[in-house]
Design a protein around this motif. Sequence first.
Motif, PDB file in Angstrom:
ATOM      1  N   UNK A 119      -5.390  71.266 -42.111  1.00 48.35           N
ATOM      2  CA  UNK A 119      -3.657  72.324 -42.782  1.00 48.35           C
ATOM      3  C   UNK A 119      -4.137  73.813 -41.350  1.00 48.35           C
ATOM      4  N   UNK A 120      -5.683  73.093 -40.398  1.00 40.30           N
ATOM      5  CA  UNK A 120      -5.337  74.383 -39.492  1.00 40.30           C
ATOM      6  C   UNK A 120      -4.484  74.605 -38.195  1.00 40.30           C
ATOM      7  N   UNK A 121      -3.941  75.171 -38.147  1.00 37.53           N
ATOM      8  CA  UNK A 121      -2.386  74.618 -36.274  1.00 37.53           C
ATOM      9  C   UNK A 121      -3.189  75.671 -35.023  1.00 37.53           C
ATOM     10  N   UNK A 122      -3.845  74.447 -34.113  1.00 41.01           N
ATOM     11  CA  UNK A 122      -3.977  74.435 -33.280  1.00 41.01           C
ATOM     12  C   UNK A 122      -2.194  74.759 -31.761  1.00 41.01           C
ATOM     13  N   UNK A 123      -2.690  76.197 -30.947  1.00 37.71           N
ATOM     14  CA  UNK A 123      -1.213  75.364 -29.899  1.00 37.71           C
ATOM     15  C   UNK A 123      -2.018  74.992 -28.938  1.00 37.71           C
ATOM     16  N   UNK A 124      -1.263  73.418 -27.834  1.00 38.22           N
ATOM     17  CA  UNK A 124      -2.065  73.851 -26.936  1.00 38.22           C
ATOM     18  C   UNK A 124      -0.315  73.408 -25.877  1.00 38.22           C
ATOM     19  N   UNK A 125      -0.777  74.363 -24.287  1.00 39.65           N
ATOM     20  CA  UNK A 125       0.018  75.017 -23.443  1.00 39.65           C
ATOM     21  C   UNK A 125      -0.005  74.226 -22.015  1.00 39.65           C
ATOM     22  N   UNK A 126       0.636  72.996 -22.180  1.00 38.76           N
ATOM     23  CA  UNK A 126       0.586  72.099 -20.439  1.00 38.76           C
ATOM     24  C   UNK A 126       0.880  73.283 -19.827  1.00 38.76           C
ATOM     25  N   UNK A 127       0.492  73.486 -18.988  1.00 41.41           N
ATOM     26  CA  UNK A 127       1.090  74.437 -17.502  1.00 41.41           C
ATOM     27  C   UNK A 127       1.940  73.953 -16.775  1.00 41.41           C
ATOM     28  N   UNK A 138       6.609  84.254 -20.965  1.00 40.61           N
ATOM     29  CA  UNK A 138       6.784  84.768 -22.041  1.00 40.61           C
ATOM     30  C   UNK A 138       7.565  84.354 -23.593  1.00 40.61           C
ATOM     31  N   UNK A 139       8.394  82.583 -23.186  1.00 36.04           N
ATOM     32  CA  UNK A 139       8.683  81.646 -24.183  1.00 36.04           C
ATOM     33  C   UNK A 139       7.722  81.132 -24.695  1.00 36.04           C
ATOM     34  N   UNK A 140       6.621  81.081 -23.727  1.00 36.35           N
ATOM     35  CA  UNK A 140       5.304  79.897 -24.460  1.00 36.35           C
ATOM     36  C   UNK A 140       5.204  81.126 -25.468  1.00 36.35           C
ATOM     37  N   UNK A 141       4.553  82.594 -25.253  1.00 32.83           N
ATOM     38  CA  UNK A 141       3.791  83.173 -25.904  1.00 32.83           C
ATOM     39  C   UNK A 141       4.291  83.258 -26.869  1.00 32.83           C
ATOM     40  N   UNK A 142       5.482  83.862 -27.396  1.00 30.74           N
ATOM     41  CA  UNK A 142       5.967  83.750 -28.547  1.00 30.74           C
ATOM     42  C   UNK A 142       6.464  82.441 -29.122  1.00 30.74           C
ATOM     43  N   UNK A 143       6.298  80.583 -27.924  1.00 23.38           N
ATOM     44  CA  UNK A 143       6.183  79.777 -28.965  1.00 23.38           C
ATOM     45  C   UNK A 143       4.658  79.497 -29.717  1.00 23.38           C
ATOM     46  N   UNK A 144       4.085  80.591 -29.092  1.00 17.89           N
ATOM     47  CA  UNK A 144       2.270  80.331 -29.650  1.00 17.89           C
ATOM     48  C   UNK A 144       2.327  81.045 -30.811  1.00 17.89           C
ATOM     49  N   UNK A 145       2.884  82.505 -30.636  1.00 26.33           N
ATOM     50  CA  UNK A 145       2.785  83.261 -31.148  1.00 26.33           C
ATOM     51  C   UNK A 145       3.136  82.946 -33.021  1.00 26.33           C
ATOM     52  N   UNK A 146       4.723  82.471 -32.771  1.00 25.35           N
ATOM     53  CA  UNK A 146       5.290  82.126 -34.106  1.00 25.35           C
ATOM     54  C   UNK A 146       4.642  81.306 -34.726  1.00 25.35           C
ATOM     55  N   UNK A 147       3.855  79.965 -34.167  1.00 24.70           N
ATOM     56  CA  UNK A 147       3.207  79.366 -34.905  1.00 24.70           C
ATOM     57  C   UNK A 147       2.444  79.683 -36.033  1.00 24.70           C
ATOM     58  N   UNK A 148       2.203  80.471 -35.635  1.00 23.27           N
ATOM     59  CA  UNK A 148       0.089  81.264 -36.358  1.00 23.27           C
ATOM     60  C   UNK A 148      -0.996  80.138 -35.990  1.00 23.27           C
ATOM     61  N   UNK A 149      -1.444  79.698 -35.028  1.00 21.05           N
ATOM     62  CA  UNK A 149      -2.581  79.113 -34.333  1.00 21.05           C
ATOM     63  C   UNK A 149      -3.549  80.085 -34.856  1.00 21.05           C
ATOM     64  N   UNK A 150      -4.612  78.532 -35.216  1.00 19.51           N
ATOM     65  CA  UNK A 150      -5.452  79.702 -35.508  1.00 19.51           C
ATOM     66  C   UNK A 150      -6.377  79.017 -33.708  1.00 19.51           C
ATOM     67  N   UNK A 158      -6.018  65.718 -34.209  1.00 18.99           N
ATOM     68  CA  UNK A 158      -5.784  65.105 -35.080  1.00 18.99           C
ATOM     69  C   UNK A 158      -6.004  64.849 -36.287  1.00 18.99           C
ATOM     70  N   UNK A 159      -7.582  63.852 -35.124  1.00 24.75           N
ATOM     71  CA  UNK A 159      -8.275  63.373 -36.710  1.00 24.75           C
ATOM     72  C   UNK A 159      -9.127  64.154 -37.303  1.00 24.75           C
ATOM     73  N   UNK A 160      -9.430  65.022 -36.913  1.00 32.63           N
ATOM     74  CA  UNK A 160      -9.909  66.167 -37.773  1.00 32.63           C
ATOM     75  C   UNK A 160      -8.980  66.847 -38.826  1.00 32.63           C
TER      76      UNK A 160
END
Length: 275
Positions: A61-69, A145-157, A124-126
Motif C-alpha cells: 500500500x505504500x506509494x513511491x514516485x520515481x521521476x526518470x529525468x 512543474x508538471x512532474x512535481x504536480x504528478x508526484x504531489x497528487x500521488x500522496x507518495x511516501x 514491487x517485490x516489497x
Amino acid sequence: MKWRMVPMLLAGSAMLTACTSGGATPTSMPEPLLQPVSIPQAPAPSSSPSPTPPTPPPHAGTVVMLDPGHNGGNASHPAEINKQVPAGRGETKPCNTTGTATNAGYTEHAFNWDVAQRVGAALATHGVQVRYTRDNDTGVGPCVDKRAAIANQSGAAAVVSIHADGSDSSSAHGFHVSYSNPPLNAAQGRPSIGLADDMRDAFRSAGFPTSTYLGSGGIYPRDDLAGLNLATLPAVLVECGNMRNPGEAAAMSSTAGRQRYADAITAGILGYLGL
C-alpha cells in the motif's frame, strides 16, 4: 364383614395361568434380545493446523514516485521544452532539457529510464506501489512543474528523481543527492533531509564514491530545482555520477552497472521506509 386384600396379578401372570390351566408344564417367556446400538462418534480433531493467512509484504500500500529525468523525444521538440514554467521561489525555468550523454553517445534519458524501471521492479517485490512521472522513453516532457504536480497528487511516501550528471571535467566523478534548501514547507525539511541521508548512505554502502566536484560528502542542497522546490512530499534528486568520466560512463552504459545503481537507489528508499 372383613375385607381381604387380594394381590392383583399382572397381565403377564394372568396369561401364564390361563396357559397352564390345562395341566401343561409352564414354559418360560423368552428374554428380549438386546441389540448393540451404534453411536456415531465425533470426528477426531485434525492433527494439521489451519492454514495461516499469507503475511502481506512489509510495505503493501505504500506509494513511491520515481521521476526518470528528461525524455527521449525532448531533443526533437525544442520549442516545447524551452518554454518557461514555474520553478518555485518566484522563479521560472525551461520546461525540460535533453539531458547529457556519454562521450560515446549513451544518453542520460535512456540511463534514467532504465534505472527507474529496475528500481520499480525491486520495490514491487516489497509490496510498494510504484508510480512514474513518465510512462515511456520516447515522449516529450513532462515539464518540471508538471512532474512535481504528478508526484504531489500521488500522496507518495517518497519521491526520487533519477539523473546522471555531465560535468565538463572528465576527472570529476561520484554521486550526490540534492534536496530543496532552504525548505519551503514541512516536507522539504526533516523528511527530505532524512531521505537524502538514507540515499547517500545506501550509495556509500554499495561502494560508490561521493562527488568530488559538487556538494559535500554526497549531499548537495539546492534552491534552483523546480521538482524539489514545488514538492509537498519528501523529495530528493540523485545524480548517480558523471557521464563524462570514462569509468562512470562505462558503468552507466553496462547492464551490470545500471543494476548496481538501481540496487543502491532501492536500498536508499527501503531504508527511508524503515525496512
